[in-house]
Each structure stands twice: as C-alpha cells, then as structure tokens.
Design an enzyme around this catalytic site. Sequence first.
Site, mmCIF file in Angstrom:
data_model
loop_
_atom_site.group_PDB
_atom_site.id
_atom_site.type_symbol
_atom_site.label_atom_id
_atom_site.label_comp_id
_atom_site.label_asym_id
_atom_site.label_seq_id
_atom_site.Cartn_x
_atom_site.Cartn_y
_atom_site.Cartn_z
ATOM 1 N N ASN A 25 0.866 -1.182 0.000
ATOM 2 C CA ASN A 25 0.000 0.000 0.000
ATOM 3 C C ASN A 25 0.904 1.233 0.000
ATOM 4 O O ASN A 25 1.522 1.558 1.004
ATOM 5 C CB ASN A 25 -0.882 -0.052 1.264
ATOM 6 C CG ASN A 25 -1.719 1.201 1.449
ATOM 7 O OD1 ASN A 25 -1.803 2.040 0.548
ATOM 8 N ND2 ASN A 25 -2.334 1.331 2.613
ATOM 9 N N LYS B 266 0.104 4.318 -0.244
ATOM 10 C CA LYS B 266 -0.503 5.498 0.387
ATOM 11 C C LYS B 266 -0.259 6.749 -0.466
ATOM 12 O O LYS B 266 -0.170 6.631 -1.690
ATOM 13 C CB LYS B 266 0.019 5.652 1.817
ATOM 14 C CG LYS B 266 -0.136 4.346 2.612
ATOM 15 C CD LYS B 266 0.124 4.488 4.086
ATOM 16 C CE LYS B 266 -0.087 3.134 4.769
ATOM 17 N NZ LYS B 266 0.116 3.171 6.208
ATOM 18 N N GLY C 61 2.825 2.029 10.801
ATOM 19 C CA GLY C 61 3.789 3.109 10.630
ATOM 20 C C GLY C 61 4.534 3.479 11.901
ATOM 21 O O GLY C 61 5.220 4.500 11.946
ATOM 22 N N GLU D 222 -5.118 -5.026 10.774
ATOM 23 C CA GLU D 222 -4.058 -4.049 10.970
ATOM 24 C C GLU D 222 -4.299 -3.277 12.258
ATOM 25 O O GLU D 222 -5.053 -2.287 12.260
ATOM 26 C CB GLU D 222 -4.044 -3.061 9.802
ATOM 27 C CG GLU D 222 -3.851 -3.704 8.454
ATOM 28 C CD GLU D 222 -3.341 -2.698 7.435
ATOM 29 O OE1 GLU D 222 -2.219 -2.880 6.957
ATOM 30 O OE2 GLU D 222 -4.035 -1.708 7.160
ATOM 31 N N GLU E 208 -6.548 4.611 8.037
ATOM 32 C CA GLU E 208 -6.336 6.046 7.758
ATOM 33 C C GLU E 208 -7.589 6.651 7.122
ATOM 34 O O GLU E 208 -7.889 7.833 7.316
ATOM 35 C CB GLU E 208 -5.097 6.227 6.869
ATOM 36 C CG GLU E 208 -3.820 5.993 7.679
ATOM 37 C CD GLU E 208 -2.666 5.378 6.913
ATOM 38 O OE1 GLU E 208 -2.672 5.403 5.670
ATOM 39 O OE2 GLU E 208 -1.748 4.841 7.575
ATOM 40 N N HIS F 255 -9.291 1.122 5.127
ATOM 41 C CA HIS F 255 -7.995 1.301 5.791
ATOM 42 C C HIS F 255 -8.171 2.233 6.990
ATOM 43 O O HIS F 255 -8.958 3.189 6.930
ATOM 44 C CB HIS F 255 -6.975 1.881 4.807
ATOM 45 C CG HIS F 255 -5.582 1.829 5.351
ATOM 46 N ND1 HIS F 255 -5.126 2.784 6.228
ATOM 47 C CD2 HIS F 255 -4.585 0.930 5.199
ATOM 48 C CE1 HIS F 255 -3.880 2.468 6.582
ATOM 49 N NE2 HIS F 255 -3.534 1.354 5.978
ATOM 50 N N SER G 168 3.654 -2.343 10.272
ATOM 51 C CA SER G 168 5.107 -2.396 10.436
ATOM 52 C C SER G 168 5.740 -3.738 10.090
ATOM 53 O O SER G 168 6.699 -4.150 10.729
ATOM 54 C CB SER G 168 5.496 -1.976 11.857
ATOM 55 O OG SER G 168 5.108 -0.635 12.088
HETATM 56 P P1 PGA Z 1 3.055 0.081 7.648
HETATM 57 O O1 PGA Z 1 1.588 0.288 7.047
HETATM 58 O O2 PGA Z 1 3.588 -1.206 7.065
HETATM 59 O O3 PGA Z 1 3.820 1.281 7.220
HETATM 60 O O4 PGA Z 1 2.892 -0.011 9.134
HETATM 61 C C1 PGA Z 1 0.711 -0.789 6.886
HETATM 62 C C2 PGA Z 1 -0.597 -0.307 6.307
HETATM 63 O O5 PGA Z 1 -1.031 0.802 6.665
HETATM 64 O O6 PGA Z 1 -1.226 -1.002 5.501
#
Ligand code: PGA
Length: 251
Positions: free
Chosen positions: A10, A12, A172, A166, A96, A94, A212
């Site tokens: 992803n 983003k 992140g 997640e 976010e 997601h 992560s």
């Molecule tokens: P990340 O993000 O691997 O940077 O933690 C995962 C995601 O948001 O799908």
Amino acid sequence: MKRKKIVAGNWKMNMNLDESSKLISDLKEISIKNVDVKIAPSFTNLYHSNSMLTSSKIEVIAQDMHFEKNGAYTGEVSAKMLLGIGINTSIIGHSERRKYFNESNQILSKKVTSAIQHSMQVIFCVGEELSERENNNYFEVIKTQLKEGVFHVDSDQFKNIIIAYEPVWAIGTGMTANSQQIQEMHKFIRDLVQNYFGDEISQNIKILYGGSVKPNSAKEIFSLDDVDGGLIGGASLNFSDFNSIVEAANE
Ligand code: PGA
C-alpha cells in the site's frame, strides 16, 4: 490447510509518476513463485502502473473507491472508473480512511456492496486503536467492524473478500504486534467467518496482517497458522525491503 499467500504493498500518498515508474521497473524483476503480489499506487499512477505491468504477475489495485457509480461527488473515484482502466481490486476501510476521513462502518459497507456488485475483489481492513487494546475490548471492536462493514454480503460474494487485520497502533510506528497477538486475532476472525459463512469459506478466506511488517519480521509472521500474507505500507516503498518480504512469502 494451505492457502496461497498474498503480499500487497500500500503506497498510500507517496510516489509521483517518475518515482513510481522507477520502482515498478525494479519490481518487474521480482521472482514470484507461489505468492500473489499486489501493489496499490495512488489514483494518479494507477493507469500507468497497470500498463507497465501488463505482462507481469503483479496486480495493480486501488487504495480506496467511492460507493456510487457516478455523480456529484467531487474528488471521488468509482468502481466503474477503476474497472475501466483494468483495476479489479480495491482496499476498503484502511484505518487512515476511517480516522482522517471519518469513514464509518456504514459508509464502508456501502463501498463493499458497490465493489461486489461490480465483481471486484476487496481487501477489507479492520484494526483496533491502542486504547481499545489496552481496555481489552479489541475482539469486540474487530467483530463490530466486520459485522457492520463486510458480513452483509452473501456467501458467494464473500469469496471476493480478503481481510486485513491491521492494529492501528502498529501502523507506521515500527511496533509490530507479536506473534501471539497476531495469531489469536486471525484465528478469532477465521472463527467468526465460520459462524457466518460456514466451514469451507472460513478455510479459504485469506487474512492478511498489516502494521510495520519489515524484512526481518515477515518470515515469522507469515509462518503463523492463520496468517495468509501481509499488507505492507512503509516497506513497500523500498524495492529491496519489499522484495525480501515477497521472498518470505514465496514457497
Ligand atoms: P506500515 O503500514 O507497514 O507502514 O505499518 C501498513 C498499512 O497501513 O497497511
């Protein structure tokens, strides 16, 4: 039960056209044995990314979509538009999107319905906040997200759903959930799917972990019984990291 693993990147809101073209040229060289690899560039890069990957096994997917087919929704992109450029899968829900764009389970369920009506595949994300984990009601949170967001489709349609667990506190942050936390939640999700859709579907549903995932943690996470791959954010922007993570899922 052996399920083919999925590794989905992803991207983003990262990568302009030049940067994404460069990364995709590198990704073409990735050795893909027994794993499904997907990447989710931004809307502006979808068409070009897809044309670059026509003869590759890597699937280009969307990060989000709107639930209406068309209309007065400034700034939005519909399932029909995605299909029109050869994109058949979208991430929906997601954290976010939930957090920064106020997407409720009710909105997400409409997005899922639209995707399914257009015969698209969905990666539906669920995950609890840190406070919800600390208050010990994370199972309840995930159950509600699934019930309200995606369990309304029928069994046949549910075959087009992939779930990504997640935990928000792990996205992140560099803080991966530990193996026990991941396995128990994935098992919980698979058991819920069994209650709603029966044995066969629960054995076949793919449940990805995200939060992560890095080259040094991927192998252990992917070896867990109920983990069928990963949704990768930060590490998917770097060729060598993403390549190692795909390698960890390749079998
Ligand atoms: P990340 O993000 O691997 O940077 O933690 C995962 C995601 O948001 O799908």
